[in-house]
Design a protein around this motif. Structure first.
Motif, short mmCIF file in Angstrom:
data_model
loop_
_atom_site.label_atom_id
_atom_site.label_comp_id
_atom_site.label_asym_id
_atom_site.label_seq_id
_atom_site.Cartn_x
_atom_site.Cartn_y
_atom_site.Cartn_z
N ARG A 33 -41.89 -54.23 -25.14
CA ARG A 33 -42.63 -53.00 -24.92
C ARG A 33 -41.73 -51.77 -24.40
N GLN A 34 -40.61 -52.37 -23.62
CA GLN A 34 -39.72 -51.54 -22.99
C GLN A 34 -38.60 -51.03 -23.49
N PHE A 35 -38.79 -51.08 -25.00
CA PHE A 35 -37.40 -50.82 -25.67
C PHE A 35 -37.39 -49.37 -25.83
N LYS A 36 -35.96 -48.86 -25.39
CA LYS A 36 -35.59 -47.50 -25.75
C LYS A 36 -34.27 -47.52 -26.09
N LEU A 37 -33.75 -46.52 -26.72
CA LEU A 37 -32.38 -46.54 -26.96
C LEU A 37 -31.70 -45.72 -25.88
N ALA A 38 -30.88 -46.49 -25.21
CA ALA A 38 -30.20 -46.07 -23.91
C ALA A 38 -28.65 -46.68 -24.22
N PRO A 39 -27.66 -45.76 -23.68
CA PRO A 39 -26.28 -46.14 -23.93
C PRO A 39 -25.89 -47.34 -23.42
N LEU A 40 -26.40 -47.84 -22.33
CA LEU A 40 -25.73 -49.28 -21.63
C LEU A 40 -26.07 -50.33 -22.60
N PRO A 41 -27.51 -50.55 -22.88
CA PRO A 41 -27.82 -51.97 -23.81
C PRO A 41 -27.21 -51.66 -25.31
N LEU A 42 -27.07 -50.31 -25.62
CA LEU A 42 -26.21 -50.10 -26.98
C LEU A 42 -24.75 -50.71 -27.19
N LEU A 43 -24.18 -50.33 -25.67
CA LEU A 43 -22.82 -50.68 -25.49
C LEU A 43 -22.65 -52.05 -25.61
N GLY A 44 -23.75 -52.67 -24.75
CA GLY A 44 -23.63 -54.33 -24.85
C GLY A 44 -24.05 -54.94 -26.16
N ALA A 45 -24.95 -54.20 -26.88
CA ALA A 45 -25.13 -54.73 -28.26
C ALA A 45 -23.82 -54.79 -29.31
N SER A 46 -23.02 -53.48 -28.99
CA SER A 46 -21.94 -53.43 -29.83
C SER A 46 -20.95 -54.65 -29.54
N GLY A 47 -20.85 -54.73 -27.99
CA GLY A 47 -19.85 -55.73 -27.62
C GLY A 47 -20.09 -57.12 -28.02
N LEU A 48 -21.39 -57.40 -28.07
CA LEU A 48 -21.96 -58.67 -28.63
C LEU A 48 -21.54 -58.76 -30.16
N VAL A 49 -21.80 -57.76 -30.84
CA VAL A 49 -21.30 -57.61 -32.26
C VAL A 49 -19.88 -57.88 -32.52
N ALA A 50 -19.18 -57.10 -31.78
CA ALA A 50 -17.73 -57.35 -31.82
C ALA A 50 -17.24 -58.81 -31.70
N ILE A 51 -17.82 -59.48 -30.52
CA ILE A 51 -17.32 -60.89 -30.25
C ILE A 51 -18.04 -61.81 -31.25
N CYS A 52 -19.12 -61.49 -32.12
CA CYS A 52 -19.44 -62.17 -33.30
C CYS A 52 -18.73 -62.23 -34.34
N CYS A 53 -18.42 -60.99 -34.61
CA CYS A 53 -17.57 -60.71 -35.75
C CYS A 53 -16.25 -61.38 -35.59
N LEU A 54 -15.68 -61.46 -34.35
CA LEU A 54 -14.43 -62.10 -34.02
C LEU A 54 -14.48 -63.63 -34.29
N VAL A 55 -15.42 -64.36 -33.62
CA VAL A 55 -15.70 -65.61 -33.80
C VAL A 55 -15.98 -66.08 -34.95
N PHE A 56 -17.17 -65.29 -35.56
CA PHE A 56 -17.63 -66.15 -36.92
C PHE A 56 -16.71 -65.61 -38.17
N ILE A 57 -16.21 -64.26 -38.25
CA ILE A 57 -15.70 -63.85 -39.33
C ILE A 57 -14.20 -64.17 -39.40
N GLU A 58 -13.51 -63.86 -38.19
CA GLU A 58 -12.26 -63.88 -37.86
C GLU A 58 -11.89 -65.40 -37.66
N MET A 59 -12.35 -66.07 -36.80
CA MET A 59 -11.84 -67.47 -36.30
C MET A 59 -12.53 -68.33 -37.15
#
Lengths: 155, 501
Positions: free
Chosen positions: A110-136
């Motif tokens: 219920r506390q969801f809102k689009l804010a820069p910091l969580p968005l940055l965190g999400a992007s970072g997580l996606v980058a890590i997942c792409c690296l680990v799962f797709i590249e490695m």
């Protein structure tokens, strides 16, 4: 009805049992000595039907707690996030699909809102997942899908 | 001394640098995910399973064992620090552990959990090394009818641990067995319950079901009430127990280990049953029993030792008979099958390095837990204090990726969505799905053994009672059922009594 939880659990068992029973009758039953592919599932589905029926009857006899309200918003968001991944991963690629999954899932709160910091965190997580799962780990998932390839010719 | 030679062989495998690395990685990841509130070992293992697909079988199993211990330990940490046990085996730890944390002794409680787990793990490793070959030898005398009855016993025993009604637990077993039928029948080649969907020809992957029912359903349930999820973190300091503490936990640790080692071997046993029983025993025999529930260090040591010992010895029936005694072992069997290994008495003979390597790595995993987790406790505390609304999207993402990697098909992803909905509905109905998962793994084996047994006996069902092993298993199952029904009857009579008055 006095025990709604018994009622609904019984109903689920009954429906699956009855459907399973009739589907299983299409497979040859065989004999006790030489069991056919239908033997085991028919017996199981029959027993499940029986359990469902007993539970339904019991729902009118014993007293039980009511079923709490379904939390539809989290349910829709979390399930939606999973489905979105399935829809997006092939045409749009892993990176976008992962980001969409996180965003859709996050709307469950219920506390969801689009804010820069969580968005940055999400992007970072996606980058890590792409690296680990797709590249490695070489999961055969396109990083960038065919729909987006014209936009990013270098990938 | 065979035992020492075998353990030596195992240590050689486990101490290979690559395997050591995978063990370390498993322990770290397992703890990191397991420490997250509301995530028990089953969803943790299911989520991390895909990471092991590409590894050699022995490395994969060693990493999985590391994940398993990490997840268990992570669950205890969460239980002690914020009273949010991720799974039922840490519920008891939370009773006294959380009280200790509240009173400012979080560090001592965590250290006690780590030390007693390590001691239990060390002893249980030796127990496995001695008991496993014996059981594997005995397993050679098992015929199809005996295997079938053993599995019946395992399923009935799993009902003991399911909360809620006996009837619904039996329903869950039947449901799991039916789900296990889905796919191509190995004898006739007929596709059963596939509804013309080609992706179902190989059956429904157990990881999808485990993740949906235990992981996704749980996440949605956790999100129902967001306010209760804000955890106040106690300060962790003084990680070293005092000399007096050590003296106090020796007895409970050893008693817990003994209890856990025995209960872990039983079908339906494992970490949960062990920790509850050990706590109950300790409360009865301890000189300090008045303190139990109010922050007694003995009340942390005993269940932690027991659940670790039980978790470990529950590998014995899994490795020697190929029969899982709880949902975690069901996942482990699934992981073995992915690696192309059919668990059973032959594994020990045909793949001694794998078998003994795994056992030795259990001990290594325990050692790493104690070396790593005490210094890293600050990191785990940080992970627990991340608000749930930031955590769960990541958990959903890991689950989805994990399911996708199973066969690189989106079909499994949609199945996950479906089982997630079902898992949430079960949660709302208080229907515990643990027996379902066990039945799902056992189903195909049961059908196969049943067919074989009946073929050998020419359709005579008496074979199940005329063979002594089979008859004993069924008798134990009957006694268990009777025991379960009896208290229920008593309770019903009681409630009827209350209505009258």
């Amino acid at each position: 009805m006095r025990a709604p939880k018994d009622f609904w659990t019984g109903a689920i068992y009954l429906v699956i049992g009855v459907v399973g029973f009739f589907v299983a009758r299409n497979y040859s039953f065989g004999s006790t000595t030489r069991m056919g592919p239908g033997y085991f599932p028919t017996v199981l589905a029959g027993l499940l039907t029986l359990v469902g029926l007993i539970s339904l009857v019991r729902a009118f006899v014993v007293e039980g707690a009511p079923v709490g309200a379904l939390a539809l918003r989290p349910l829709a968001s979390v399930v939606g996030a999973i489905v979105v991944f399935g829809l997006a991963v092939v045409p749009l690629g892993g990176a976008v699909a992962m980001l969409l999954t996180i965003l859709v899932a996050a709307t469950a709160s219920r506390q969801f809102k689009l804010a820069p910091l969580p968005l940055l965190g999400a992007s970072g997580l996606v980058a890590i997942c792409c690296l680990v799962f797709i590249e490695m780990l070489n999961v055969p998932m396109p990083l960038v899908g065919p729909w987006l390839r014209p936009l990013l010719p270098n990938f | 001394m065979d035992v020492i030679a075998n353990l030596g062989l195992g240590l050689q495998v486990a101490l290979e640098p690559t395997n050591l690395l995978y063990c370390l990685l498993g322990v770290l990841l397992g703890t990191a995910i397991g420490v997250l509130p509301g995530l028990g070992p089953v969803p943790t293992i299911a989520m991390l399973l895909p990471l092991t697909y590409g590894l050699a079988p022995d490395s994969a199993l060693i990493m999985l064992a590391g994940i398993f211990y990490g997840a268990q330990y992570g669950g205890s940490t969460t239980a002690i620090l914020v009273n949010l046990p991720g799974e039922s085996s840490s519920v008891v730890t939370a009773l006294d552990g959380y009280r200790m944390a509240r009173a400012g002794h979080a560090g001592r409680a965590l250290a006690t959990a780590a030390i007693s787990s390590f001691v239990a793990g060390t002893i249980a490793t030796v127990v496995i090394a001695i008991a496993a070959p014996l059981l594997a030898g005995a397993a050679l005398a098992f015929g199809p009818a005996d295997y079938f009855s053993l599995m019946v016993l395992g399923l009935i025993a799993s009902v003991v641990l399911a909360s809620g009604s006996l009837l619904h637990a039996i329903g869950m077993i039947l449901l799991g067995l039916i789900l296990g039928v889905v796919g191509t029948d190995i004898n006739s080649g007929i596709a059963r319950f596939t509804f013309e969907v080609p992706q179902l020809a190989d059956g429904i992957d157990f990881v999808v079901i485990a993740m949906g029912l235990f992981g996704i359903g749980e996440i949605v349930a956790n999100l129902e009430d967001e306010t209760s999820r804000t955890a106040i973190m106690p300060k962790v300091k003084n990680l070293f127990p005092t000399r007096d503490d050590l003296r106090r936990i020796i007895g409970p640790t050893l008693r817990g280990t003994a209890m856990g080692s025995v209960l872990g071997i039983l079908p339906g046993g494992g970490a949960v049953l062990s920790s509850f029983s050990a706590y109950a025993l300790e409360k009865r025999v301890s000189k300090n029993s008045a303190q139990f529930g109010k922050g007694a260090i003995e009340g942390v040591a005993a269940p932690e030792a027991a659940n670790n010992a039980g978790a470990q010895t529950s590998f014995i029936p899994m490795l020697t008979l190929g029969i899982p005694s709880n949902p975690v072992m069901a996942l482990m069997i699934g992981a073995l099958m992915i690696q192309g290994i059919q668990p059973g008495p032959s594994v020990m003979v045909q793949q001694p390095t794998l078998f003994w390597g795994l056992i030795a790595s259990m001990w290594c995993g325990n050692l790493m837990l104690i070396i790593l987790n005490l210094p890293l406790v600050g990191l785990w505390v940080k992970m627990i204090s991340v608000p749930y609304r930031y955590l769960f999207p990541a958990i959903v993402l890991f689950s989805v990726i994990g399911v996708f990697t199973l066969s690189n098909s989106t079909f499994h992803v949609y199945l996950l969505a479906g089982f997630g909905i079902l898992g949430y509905i079960f949660k709302k109905l208080d229907a515990e799905p643990a027996p379902l998962l066990l039945a799902l793994i056992l189903g195909p084996m049961m059908e196969e053994e049943l067919r074989r047994a009946m073929m050998l006996s020419k359709g005579d069902a008496m074979v199940f009672v005329s063979r002594p092993i089979s008859a004993t298993m069924l008798a134990v199952a009957l006694v268990l059922l009777a025991l379960m029904v009896a208290p229920a009857l008593r309770k019903k009579r009681e409630s009827a009594f209350h209505e009258d008055s």
